[in-house]
Design an enzyme around this catalytic site. Structure first.
Site, PDB file in Angstrom:
ATOM      1  N   THR A 178       0.806  -1.227   0.000  1.00 38.77           N
ATOM      2  CA  THR A 178       0.000   0.000   0.000  1.00 38.77           C
ATOM      3  C   THR A 178       0.837   1.275   0.000  1.00 38.77           C
ATOM      4  O   THR A 178       0.564   2.204  -0.770  1.00 38.77           O
ATOM      5  CB  THR A 178      -0.939  -0.001   1.221  1.00 38.77           C
ATOM      6  N   ASP A 189      -9.478  -3.410  -0.056  1.00 38.96           N
ATOM      7  CA  ASP A 189      -8.285  -4.082   0.450  1.00 38.96           C
ATOM      8  C   ASP A 189      -8.615  -4.915   1.688  1.00 38.96           C
ATOM      9  O   ASP A 189      -8.182  -6.066   1.807  1.00 38.96           O
ATOM     10  CB  ASP A 189      -7.216  -3.042   0.789  1.00 38.96           C
ATOM     11  N   LYS A 209      -7.006   4.981   5.073  1.00 39.98           N
ATOM     12  CA  LYS A 209      -5.711   4.647   5.706  1.00 39.98           C
ATOM     13  C   LYS A 209      -4.841   5.901   5.755  1.00 39.98           C
ATOM     14  O   LYS A 209      -4.728   6.606   4.745  1.00 39.98           O
ATOM     15  CB  LYS A 209      -4.961   3.595   4.882  1.00 39.98           C
ATOM     16  N   ASP A 210      -4.146   6.093   6.860  1.00 34.44           N
ATOM     17  CA  ASP A 210      -3.289   7.279   6.987  1.00 34.44           C
ATOM     18  C   ASP A 210      -2.183   7.283   5.929  1.00 34.44           C
ATOM     19  O   ASP A 210      -1.898   8.311   5.308  1.00 34.44           O
ATOM     20  CB  ASP A 210      -2.706   7.403   8.410  1.00 34.44           C
ATOM     21  N   ARG A 211      -1.544   6.126   5.690  1.00 36.26           N
ATOM     22  CA  ARG A 211      -0.408   6.124   4.755  1.00 36.26           C
ATOM     23  C   ARG A 211      -0.824   6.490   3.333  1.00 36.26           C
ATOM     24  O   ARG A 211      -0.057   7.097   2.584  1.00 36.26           O
ATOM     25  CB  ARG A 211       0.332   4.791   4.781  1.00 36.26           C
ATOM     26  N   HIS A 261      -8.241  -8.932   2.042  1.00 33.69           N
ATOM     27  CA  HIS A 261      -7.425  -9.591   3.070  1.00 33.69           C
ATOM     28  C   HIS A 261      -8.268 -10.526   3.943  1.00 33.69           C
ATOM     29  O   HIS A 261      -7.795 -11.569   4.373  1.00 33.69           O
ATOM     30  CB  HIS A 261      -6.779  -8.545   3.987  1.00 33.69           C
ATOM     31  N   ASP A 295      -3.267   0.961  -5.765  1.00 28.24           N
ATOM     32  CA  ASP A 295      -1.900   0.910  -5.236  1.00 28.24           C
ATOM     33  C   ASP A 295      -1.227  -0.437  -5.516  1.00 28.24           C
ATOM     34  O   ASP A 295      -0.005  -0.548  -5.490  1.00 28.24           O
ATOM     35  CB  ASP A 295      -1.907   1.205  -3.733  1.00 28.24           C
TER      36      ASP A 295
HETATM   37 ZN    ZN Z   1      -3.085  -1.398  -0.402  1.00 24.67          ZN
END
Ligand code: ZN
Length: 538
Positions: free
Chosen positions: A73, A286, A155-157, A290, A331
């Protein structure tokens, strides 16, 4: 005859140069759907009737490439709006090992400030300090200081990597609410409203989603190897207060898009003298991949619901009257669970041999070489680090033995040393033909990457015992590298170029579209002439 020639000439020009609007858009909206592989796009495209269907009528590159090996990611999002490969952005993994860190957790999360007291790589202070290059939003603000750079994400990233160093607003789901690392400014009213609405949503149970016949065909229960868990026929229902169930459901993406819409309205994005950028990363696909694997009814329900949600968001954008341009990509892709792949004839699909874990492998090597300590640090594939507490001569012995042991394992495609990757020139040109070593080079950094890079063979799932997460990505294979790259703008003729392009091409293409000059240093990507008029020589 003349009429015929005119018609033929018109048709010819239409295929050579798609009609393009002559004025630059006022708002760029870049959507990343986390783990949305080109395989998923290809499989579901005929079923889409909402937002994805609109994208299908734009410029569709079904062969987009996150061309590097570390298909995770953080690296993936770092390519989307910088125009650079992870080797250049410095974001070579979601987390990397720094053995000289003074805190007990030696891993560094890609979007954290590890110098913040009392933090770890899993309980961290969000920061953009590890991103070594500028994003599109950073570059827009450098040229047009009044341009706004706004990011919203599950997501923060993802939000950090898409907006970079100079965000005006950056909001991401932290497991409980949308929060930010941008200090100083008061919280926008739309954030307060979104968080209040989500608390209500979370407190109530999530009803099971009704599967249409297309999804029911995928509702085959699969029992996972080594655990009693059954996946495949889920309905994405969740109990009241179940935050993990919430994020692995369309409710997270719906909330992210609602917040994005709120910020467009509140900040009047696209209505000022200079263009604005809105980055949106939608994370639920995502989490669904998962939790259940991307091949069952659960992913079907998620994608059809996301199609509707994106459609609603685009209807909202239309209602503002702003001239916007859209991009949608991902991503990385993903690999389905081996238990289901095998039923569909992928006979080499398997879970990774636990003996390939760095701890297990390090123990065997340590005994063989008479060395104490962990010897190797890492997981089942990807970056493997050699214990720095060992003497240099012992580290060299471990490197030699470990490379030989990994390479001899039947589930390993390749094991490269750090030096071997560093000696490889940065690859250019069509990413389809890049060798494994070249893919590795595009996402490696001599300071951050491992001493050894282990690449598993195709269809080997690097999760030996499925528990919460049953499937993942991260390989150098096309099911993880190939992603859709979709461009849409009102007035642009549909096009579907078959050739391979790279996600690093998105940034220079958008820059050309809004007339943004790209200051040095040079970037890895190239402006796509099938989407917009590119500056000469780019
Ligand atoms: Zn990802």
């Amino acid at each position: 005859m003349r009429k015929f020639i005119l018609a033929a000439a018109t048709a010819l020009f239409a295929t050579q140069a798609p009609a393009q609007p002559s004025t630059p858009p006022r708002l760029l909206v870049v959507i990343s759907v986390d783990q949305f592989s080109a395989d998923l796009w290809d499989a579901y495209r005929p079923q889409f009737t909402g937002g994805f269907a609109l994208f299908a009528a734009g410029t569709v590159f079904r062969n987009g490439y996150q061309s590097h090996a570390a298909t995770e990611t953080c690296p993936g999002h770092s390519t989307l709006l910088t125009g650079d490969h992870p080797a250049t952005t410095g974001i070579v993994a979601n987390a990397w090992l720094n053995q000289s860190l003074t805190r007990s957790d030696k891993y560094v999360y890609c979007a954290e400030d590890e110098a913040a007291p009392g933090t770890s790589s899993t309980s961290y202070k969000v920061s953009d300090l590890h991103l070594r290059v500028s994003t599109l939003g950073d570059r827009m603000k450098a040229v047009w200081p009044t341009s706004r750079n706004v990011a919203v994400s599950g997501k923060d990233r993802a939000a950090v990597m898409m907006s970079g160093h100079h965000p005006d607003q950056r909001w991401y789901w932290d497991g409980k609410r949308f929060s930010t690392d941008v200090a100083g400014a008061p919280e926008p009213r739309s954030v307060t409203l979104a968080n209040t609405a989500i608390q209500r949503l979370l407190a109530a149970p999530g009803e099971p989603l009704q599967a249409p016949p297309f999804c029911m065909a995928r509702a085959q229960p699969i029992t996972l190897d080594g655990s009693g868990r059954v996946v495949g026929n889920g309905t994405l229902a969740r109990a009241a207060g179940d935050a993990a169930g919430f994020r692995a459901s369309p409710a997270l993406d719906g909330s992210t898009l609602a917040l994005a819409a709120g910020l467009v309205q509140e900040m009047k994005l696209g209505r000022a003298a200079t263009p604005d950028l809105l980055s949106i990363s939608l994370s639920a696909t995502d989490y669904v991949g998962h939790t259940y694997g991307p091949g069952g009814q659960e992913m079907c329900l998620q994608l059809l619901e996301l199609d509707r949600e994106i459609g609603d968001f685009l209807k909202f954008l239309d209602s503002t009257g702003v001239d916007y341009a859209l991009v949608l990509s991902a991503d990385h892709g993903g690999l389905d669970i081996p238990e289901r792949l095998r039923l569909h004839g992928v006979t080499d699909a398997a879970r990774v041999d636990p003996a390939l874990g760095a701890t297990a492998m390090g123990k065997v090597l340590g005994q063989k070489l008479g060395l104490a300590g962990p010897v190797l640090i890492g997981e089942y594939s990807g970056d493997i680090y050699i214990d720095h507490a060992l003497k240099p001569a012992d580290r060299a012995r471990v490197l030699k033995e470990a490379l030989a042991a990994y390479r001899a394992h039947p589930q390993v495609a390749a094991a490269f040393s750090r030096d071997q990757i560093a000696r490889t020139p940065m690859p250019t040109g069509n990413p389809v033909g890049w060798t494994l070593l070249q893919r590795a080079r595009a996402s490696s950094d001599p300071e951050r990457s491992g001493d050894i890079l282990v690449l598993l063979k195709p269809h080997i799932m690097p999760i030996p015992n499925p528990t919460t997460y049953v499937a993942t990505h991260g390989s150098p294979w096309d099911y993880d590298r190939r992603v859709p790259m979709l461009f849409w703008r009102r007035g642009q003729a549909p096009a579907a170029p078959e050739g391979a392009v790279e996600t690093t091409d998105i940034m220079p293409t958008l820059a050309a579209m809004i007339g943004l000059p790209l200051a040095a240093p040079a970037i890895d990507g190239h402006c796509l002439g099938a989407v917009t008029t590119c500056p000469a020589g780019k």
